[in-house]
Design a protein around this motif. Structure first.
Motif, mmCIF file in Angstrom:
data_model
loop_
_atom_site.group_PDB
_atom_site.id
_atom_site.type_symbol
_atom_site.label_atom_id
_atom_site.label_comp_id
_atom_site.label_asym_id
_atom_site.label_seq_id
_atom_site.Cartn_x
_atom_site.Cartn_y
_atom_site.Cartn_z
ATOM 1 N N ASP A 128 0.764 -0.785 0.155
ATOM 2 C CA ASP A 128 0.366 -0.166 -0.150
ATOM 3 C C ASP A 128 1.137 1.335 0.039
ATOM 4 O O ASP A 128 1.727 1.713 1.038
ATOM 5 N N HIS B 101 0.028 4.702 0.154
ATOM 6 C CA HIS B 101 -0.146 5.623 0.140
ATOM 7 C C HIS B 101 -0.289 5.134 2.294
ATOM 8 O O HIS B 101 0.314 6.343 2.807
ATOM 9 N N HIS C 210 2.156 3.528 3.168
ATOM 10 C CA HIS C 210 3.462 2.972 3.917
ATOM 11 C C HIS C 210 3.940 1.940 3.715
ATOM 12 O O HIS C 210 4.557 1.712 4.600
ATOM 13 N N TYR D 237 8.411 4.282 6.766
ATOM 14 C CA TYR D 237 8.726 5.903 6.426
ATOM 15 C C TYR D 237 9.222 7.072 7.288
ATOM 16 O O TYR D 237 9.088 7.969 7.436
ATOM 17 N N ASP E 52 6.957 5.497 -0.788
ATOM 18 C CA ASP E 52 4.944 6.276 -1.018
ATOM 19 C C ASP E 52 5.337 6.492 -2.334
ATOM 20 O O ASP E 52 5.029 5.289 -3.291
ATOM 21 N N ALA E 53 4.038 7.421 -2.594
ATOM 22 C CA ALA E 53 3.870 6.556 -4.307
ATOM 23 C C ALA E 53 4.788 7.396 -5.133
ATOM 24 O O ALA E 53 4.892 7.305 -6.208
#
Length: 605
Positions: A22, A24, A26, A103, A113-114
């Motif tokens: 995922d 978003h 992280h 993160y 992240d993206a």
């Protein structure tokens, strides 16, 4: 079309698979298959990463650990902060699944992240007790929905990967998994050859004006200079003479360009770097930013570690213990000497001129000379205490310890210039002799001392005792003067003269550090005080008592005039205090300048 490389000689006993679960949230998802587990198999996650000497507790980001054998779920029992026991049967394939939150932008852990992904094996890959030397594979899957935009870069050897670099890689053992970071995303990439060794440079986060050609040209120059430093003019991959053959057959630079950060972490076949985006070279710039010189120094430092600390390393690091601190008193050599050579080799490679090099050396010298902790702790003791001091800076650190990077670099400088003053030998000869004698392996301080004695023709025990294990001043000025460098005095900055380190921001002066023995300590200043202003008593010539608000320390001469005393107005925990401050006499700091070009060339040329 898939790109293939030679398969591992034996079926891997451990198979890791990493998915970007995922972007978003992280979250990485990791699957580990153990072909032949022990009964009650134990697994652990490292608490630190080699090269960064602090227990970081990577397990705090791990969650949702489950285990299965075939279709049967088996219990997982956590035994301590980073160890789990699996209630499994021996010999039957075991599959573990878990998630890791990523993160942390630093080079030490993991990020997702993206826009970008990055991880070290120490953050994502569980270590299987009893199988640390087992061959492994690492499968890295492309994130869903990224199509051909994302790519994967790592120094691990590919088994079966696609054009974007996603797929299966192999490692000889867990140490190689732990020592091979992975970069993911739509990064810029270039490949280049250095004396027969293939290199790759990937950059994430670069802006449109980034000059990749300049970065590659300068990096190649650095790498060639260092290969020749260690292996001579005939250095080349595949050289018949083993002494001329570099120890690595591939290398990957991974650089993350961000708004505000700086650092690096060395690995055997790669390095992870982070820098300010504005430090990257810019196309069409008449003069590159000063930060680009700093970035080249970082590249040089981490590449030098390919030899000094990743192969030639402390005897205590012959085998890493990932579960606790690994102590050594030799970081002054492995980090400090690397810090001496990083900028010196830039100068020798023609990427710096003499004036710029001496400016950088001045900064290093002043960092040490302006640290009271140099009188409290030797650089060998600072090496041992890295785990609790260097990586945990606080308001007292400058008073309690000294950096094994900066003072270690000055110890290297003093030893190098001493060798040069006494004959034709240099520190270069010592480094190469250590490499040859150890076979590029672990060494202790006795072996380092023996190499100095062999090269210099005498024992250097007195210098080691005073400079490495003592807390006295280093003989910088005399040694530099003998090699064409003048040590000049210039006025110290206001904060240094007062014995302070401050932050000046938004019209406010905040005290960060009160240096031992300075005027500010005697007045009663404390870290985190906000210095609001000063009061002056009535004085000669009918001067009336007055008070002034200050927003920066450079305001002080304007308001003090010729006054030698004042009352400092500070705010501490919302309480207003009046501190009697005696203004110290003018102080000086060091500045190094060329004095004799011929002598200087003999050292830097």
């Amino acid at each position: 079309m898939a790109r293939r490389a030679a398969a591992a000689p034996a079926r891997p006993a451990l198979r890791y698979r990493v998915r970007c679960a995922d972007l978003h949230a992280h979250l990485f998802e990791v699957e580990l298959q153990i072909d032949a587990p022990a009964a009650q198999q134990r697994v652990t996650l490292p608490v630190w990463i080699p090269g960064s000497y602090l227990v970081r507790e990577f397990a705090r980001q791990l969650s949702d650990l489950t285990a299965t054998q075939g279709r049967r779920g088996v219990p997982v029992v956590q035994q301590d902060k980073a160890t789990w026991q699996i209630d499994c049967r021996a010999g039957e394939p075991l599959v573990l699944r878990y998630r890791v939150c990523a993160y942390d932008h630093s080079v030490r852990t993991a990020w997702l992240d993206a826009q970008r992904g990055f991880f070290n094996g120490t953050s994502l890959c569980l270590r299987v007790e009893g199988q640390a030397d087992a061959p492994c594979t690492l499968q890295i899957d492309a994130p869903a929905g990224t199509a051909d935009r994302w790519r994967c870069a790592t120094a691990l050897r590919p088994v079966k990967v696609d054009r974007q670099g996603f797929g299966v890689y192999r490692a000889d053992d867990y140490d190689e998994i732990a020592d091979s970071p992975v970069e993911l995303g739509p990064f810029w990439s270039a490949e280049f050859d250095v004396l027969g060794v293939p290199h790759r440079f990937v950059v994430a986060g670069a802006a449109a004006g980034f000059d990749g050609e300049r970065l590659i040209a300068d990096t190649k120059t650095i790498c060639e200079a260092q290969m020749r430093f260690w292996h001579g003019a005939k250095a080349r991959a595949g050289a018949r003479d083993a002494a001329a053959r570099p120890p690595h057959d591939r290398y990957v630079f991974m650089l993350n360009a961000v708004g505000d950060s700086y650092g690096g972490l060395e690995h055997r076949h790669s390095t992870a770097l982070i820098c300010n985006r504005t430090d990257l070279p810019q196309r069409g710039a008449a003069k590159q930013a000063e930060g680009y010189t700093t970035l080249l120094g970082l590249i040089s430092h981490e590449y030098f570690h390919t030899w000094n600390v990743k192969r030639l390393r402390p005897a205590e690091f012959a085998r890493y213990d990932y579960g606790q601190e690994n102590y050594t008193r030799l970081l002054w050599f492995f980090e400090g000497f690397t810090s001496y050579y990083d900028d010196l080799l830039l100068r020798r490679a023609g990427l710096l001129d003499d004036a710029t090099y001496l400016k950088l050396l001045t900064r290093t010298a002043n960092q040490v000379l302006q640290t009271p902790g140099r009188h409290a702790q030797s650089v060998a003791e600072a090496s041992f205490d890295a785990w609790i001091k260097y990586y945990r800076p606080d308001e007292q650190m400058p008073n309690a310890t000294v950096s094994y990077y900066t003072k270690g670099a000055l110890v290297a400088l003093c030893l190098d210039l001493t060798l040069r003053s006494e004959g034709h030998a240099t520190l270069d000869d010592v480094m190469r002799l250590l490499w040859q004698r150890s076979g590029g392996g672990p060494v202790d301080e006795a072996q380092i001392a023996a190499a100095f004695e062999a090269v210099g023709g005498r024992s250097f025990a007195p210098e080691f005792r005073r400079w490495v294990h003592g807390t006295g001043e280093l003989p910088l000025a005399g040694l530099l003067a003998a090699h064409g460098v003048a040590a000049l005095d210039e006025p110290a900055q206001r904060a240094q003269a007062l014995g302070l380190r401050v932050e000046e921001k938004n019209g406010s002066v905040t005290v960060k550090v009160v240096l031992r023995g300075g005027a500010a300590e005697k007045a009663g200043f404390s870290a985190n005080d906000e210095w609001l202003g000063i009061e002056l008593p009535a004085g000669r010539g009918g001067r009336t008592a007055e008070a002034w608000r200050i927003s920066r320390l450079d305001d002080l001469p304007l308001y003090l005039g010729d006054a030698k005393k004042c009352t400092a107005l500070v705010a501490r925990d919302r309480r207003l205090l009046r501190l009697p401050l005696a203004i110290p006499p003018a102080q000086t700091t060091l500045r190094l300048a060329p004095r004799d070009a011929a002598l200087l060339h003999g050292w830097l040329g």
